[in-house]
Design a protein around this motif. Structure first.
Motif: not given
Length: 271
Positions: A1-30
């Motif tokens: 890792m560089s000792e300099r301060r980063p110009l552009l950085a991502m820190q602990q980034v998480t991304q999730a997308y919803s999935l279609p429901r598998t049944a009418l009353f079931s919660p959507p997955g991700s």
């Protein structure tokens, strides 16, 4: 890792997308696409991102450039979280981080002269100043003649078009370039010219460069630090020669083993 301060950085980034429901009353997955990602680039540094298709490179790129907001974590530009920044800071970020796409022919309007296409970012980002002077500066930086301004995209070779695409990204005077497979659509003989241009821009303009590619040899030539992404996680970070000759993560070993070289033929065990 560089000792300099980063110009552009991502820190602990998480991304999730919803999935279609598998049944009418079931919660959507991700589906979790990125899981606690740390990634950064400093001014004057070229960093690489490699991984198999579906590893999460596209989503990481969209979040890094501000096109998509992460579910959790932070995207920092010059120390400021872009999603909690004020309007002026957001506008500064949009100018400062520019992309170079894989296929310049599809990213340029065939009906538009090159000079007009290069001015588009200045208009859309509402950047004031002497636009003609800036056009000439950028053409000099990418090694194109000023006569290019009056010509149409179909009049250029693939290598020249990629130089035009790089010129368009440079027009707002950015501090970071994000290059997504910038030479994969070019002949091998032209690839080195574009790679050398990118390396010169990093050095001469003190740019940060994020270089995303499948070709490990190209990444090794262009960057000084590489992150390997697999199944939405960064599994290994290091200098390219060290990483590709003595990989420790199984996913990195798989990438290296998939490379076909003259020395190893179809076994693909050497870079």
């Amino acid at each position: 890792m560089s000792e300099r301060r980063p110009l552009l950085a991502m820190q602990q980034v998480t991304q999730a997308y919803s999935l279609p429901r598998t049944a009418l009353f079931s919660p959507p997955g991700s589906f979790t696409v990125l899981d606690s990602i740390d990634f950064d680039v400093c001014a004057g540094e070229a960093v690489g991102l490699v991984g198999e298709s579906g590893a999460g490179k596209t989503t990481l790129t969209r979040i890094l450039t501000g096109m998509e907001r992460p579910q959790s974590g932070h995207v920092l530009f010059d120390g400021t979280d872009i999603w909690s920044a004020d309007q002026a800071q957001r506008a500064s970020f949009r100018r400062a981080v520019q992309m170079v796409l894989q296929n310049p022919r599809s990213s340029l309007d065939p009906r538009m002269r090159v000079g007009t296409a290069l001015l588009e970012p200045m208009r859309s980002l509402r950047i004031e100043g002497d636009h003609v002077k800036r056009l000439h500066e950028v053409l000099d930086q990418v090694g194109l003649d000023r006569s290019a301004l009056e010509r149409f995209p179909h009049e250029f070779s693939g290598g020249q078009l990629q130089r035009i695409a790089i010129a368009r990204a440079l027009m707002p005077n950015p501090r970071v370039l994000v290059a997504d497979e910038p030479v994969s659509a070019l002949d091998v003989s032209i690839q080195a010219q574009v790679l050398n241009l990118l390396k010169d821009l990093v050095r001469d303009l003190n740019l940060g460069l994020v270089f995303i590619a499948h070709d490990l040899s190209v990444v090794a030539y262009t960057t000084s630090r590489v992150s390997v992404i697999a199944s939405g996680r960064i599994v290994e970070v290091g200098q390219p020669v060290e990483l590709f000759t003595r990989p420790t993560a199984p996913q990195t070993k798989n990438l290296v083993d998939a490379v076909l070289t003259v020395e190893s033929g179809l076994s693909g065990t050497a870079l």
